[in-house]
Design an enzyme around this catalytic site. Sequence first.
Site, PDB file in Angstrom:
ATOM      1  N   ASP A  43       0.726  -1.302  -0.079  1.00 31.61           N
ATOM      2  CA  ASP A  43       0.043  -0.098  -0.018  1.00 31.61           C
ATOM      3  C   ASP A  43       0.772   1.098  -0.114  1.00 31.61           C
ATOM      4  O   ASP A  43       2.043   1.242   0.049  1.00 31.61           O
ATOM      5  CB  ASP A  43      -1.066  -0.013   1.204  1.00 31.61           C
ATOM      6  N   ASP A 112       2.201   5.946 -13.323  1.00 34.15           N
ATOM      7  CA  ASP A 112       2.009   5.019 -14.508  1.00 34.15           C
ATOM      8  C   ASP A 112       0.668   5.394 -15.111  1.00 34.15           C
ATOM      9  O   ASP A 112      -0.300   5.189 -14.490  1.00 34.15           O
ATOM     10  CB  ASP A 112       2.239   3.613 -13.841  1.00 34.15           C
ATOM     11  N   ASP A 213       2.231   3.515 -20.708  1.00 37.45           N
ATOM     12  CA  ASP A 213       2.102   2.298 -20.729  1.00 37.45           C
ATOM     13  C   ASP A 213       1.757   1.949 -22.105  1.00 37.45           C
ATOM     14  O   ASP A 213       0.979   2.629 -22.857  1.00 37.45           O
ATOM     15  CB  ASP A 213       1.071   1.539 -19.852  1.00 37.45           C
ATOM     16  N   GLU A 255       6.408   3.827 -22.945  1.00 35.86           N
ATOM     17  CA  GLU A 255       6.766   2.154 -23.420  1.00 35.86           C
ATOM     18  C   GLU A 255       6.684   1.874 -24.526  1.00 35.86           C
ATOM     19  O   GLU A 255       5.347   2.018 -25.162  1.00 35.86           O
ATOM     20  CB  GLU A 255       6.092   1.445 -22.312  1.00 35.86           C
ATOM     21  N   HIS A 329       8.331  -4.859 -14.070  1.00 35.56           N
ATOM     22  CA  HIS A 329       7.376  -5.655 -13.418  1.00 35.56           C
ATOM     23  C   HIS A 329       6.474  -6.980 -14.590  1.00 35.56           C
ATOM     24  O   HIS A 329       6.134  -7.653 -14.107  1.00 35.56           O
ATOM     25  CB  HIS A 329       6.089  -4.871 -13.142  1.00 35.56           C
ATOM     26  N   ASP A 330       7.154  -6.715 -15.864  1.00 37.22           N
ATOM     27  CA  ASP A 330       6.897  -7.516 -16.889  1.00 37.22           C
ATOM     28  C   ASP A 330       7.773  -8.588 -17.250  1.00 37.22           C
ATOM     29  O   ASP A 330       7.553  -9.543 -18.042  1.00 37.22           O
ATOM     30  CB  ASP A 330       6.316  -6.946 -18.120  1.00 37.22           C
TER      31      ASP A 330
END
Length: 556
Positions: A43, A112, A213, A255, A329-330
């Site tokens: 959080d 993001d 993104d 991205e 994260h990907d």
Amino acid sequence: MEEIQDTGRKGREEGSRRWWKDAVVYQIYPKSFQDTDGDGTGDIRGIISRLDYLKDLGIDAVWISPMYRSPQDDNGYDISDYQDIDPMFGTLDDMDELIAEAKKRGIRIIMDLVLNHTSDEHRWFLEAKKGKDNPYHDYYVWKDGEEGIYPNDMKAAFGGPAWEWVPELKQYYFHQFSVKQPDLNWENEQVRREIYDMILWWMERGVGGFRLDVIDQIAKEPDKGITNNGPRLHEFLREMSRETFQKGDLITVGEAWGATPELAKLYSCPDGSEFSMVFQFEHSMLDQEEGKEKWDLIPLPFVKLKKCLARWQEELYGTGWNSLFWDNHDLPRIVSRWGDDGEYRAESAKMLAAVLHGMQGTPYIYQGEELGMTNVKFKDISEYRDIETLNLYEERTAAGYGKEEVMRSIYAKSRDNARTPMQWDDTEHAGFTKGTPWIAVNPNYREINAEAERKDPDSVYHFYRKLVRLRKEYQVFADGKFELLLPEDEQIFAYTRTDNESRMLVCANFSGEPAKWTMPEEWKDAETLIHNCEGTPGENLKPYEAYIVLKKRTDL
């Protein structure tokens, strides 16, 4: 709107330099960073509680994966309200406090932004489904048709058709990702205006930048099979930048999986007409079979990797700006992917860091990368949470692939490798939560954790900390011209960086075997800036040995 001042550093040209060229960015995946309320999910208050850790590491900005209100079909990349925080992470007041507390420590918060699509639970889409004459209907991409007869054979990135039937409208909507992520129609001027107003709203709240993104897909033309790099893409990006980003001193990164160096020069043009920099992924796709999916594994073609990275260094020099990253994260953990997460875990993690941070561009550290965190091998598919991974397992087992083969691909490339909780200490659940974590912690947290590494001056953490400091001390890291050495060598990654004042040599053994190497005479009296092995850099290289040396130029 308050504009954050660029205080600069000694040696930069006044007024002509962007702060982000000297910055190092840290990426947080908030679900997995730090939980404070015991519900097993990270959080905002958890991020606040770890700001001093980030300040000690020395980073300048934190990019946080989406925390907007979301049904969490794709871990927050399916946004149902751009101007609210999902209750799982906290509140808008928590977000304001995070921005303020980070600023006190000289850290900017990068949000993001997912602008290619929304959640199907977003207010716009709920309205869009009410009828073809609804003003929000044209906010999305629709096609008339008959149930079961798709407008074309385009596939979604997460599997299945890219079209979903809505019986009450007798229409299909287009979705490049999950069926719950309908694509926005950027051809609609009102869509763009709503997006720009939302961005300005966040800028007013003090956000220091945005990561965008899959931004190269907003100008899609599904009728023509075009998803990325559509004909109006750069028109849209320049308009967005003009209406929003250029009104503040921001870091913006787009991205773009389909970017080439030529396209990256448009994205990151020094005139600031689009973004500060680009995320491109050419290097990250080299260990998969050409023309196939990321799950179809091949050994890393090392010489090809060097030439790929060198090409981006050379072609963007003076004409654009790159992001430098191994992990996000990907992507799987780099020490497991291209290093050695066993015997040489620390050495190879440091080597990979030296190679990356020595190049030109803005380096990104993904949470836990600075500790040398590794991939995870859950025993059963039921322990995985990522929608892409679960879909892959279903599709491939149904197609006749053996379970072991499918799991081998998942162990190598699943996005959950990067999403296991941050390993803070050796207490239960690695200090991430007092509850049950949303995804299990990697069992090796008792050996690999922040508390242990901060106490060990020879740890991966302290190696990263020193690299961050070096980038701020030596201008050559940001400005030096790149030259690849030994381009055909199967073990050694070596290159030089040269600016007006100094020359730097980065030399690394990218393998677990000793490598033959003769230090060029001109470098034998150079200053060692950083070295991941004991002793002085010299003849030959130990497994995964890496160092950076520097000397002042005498040829001026």
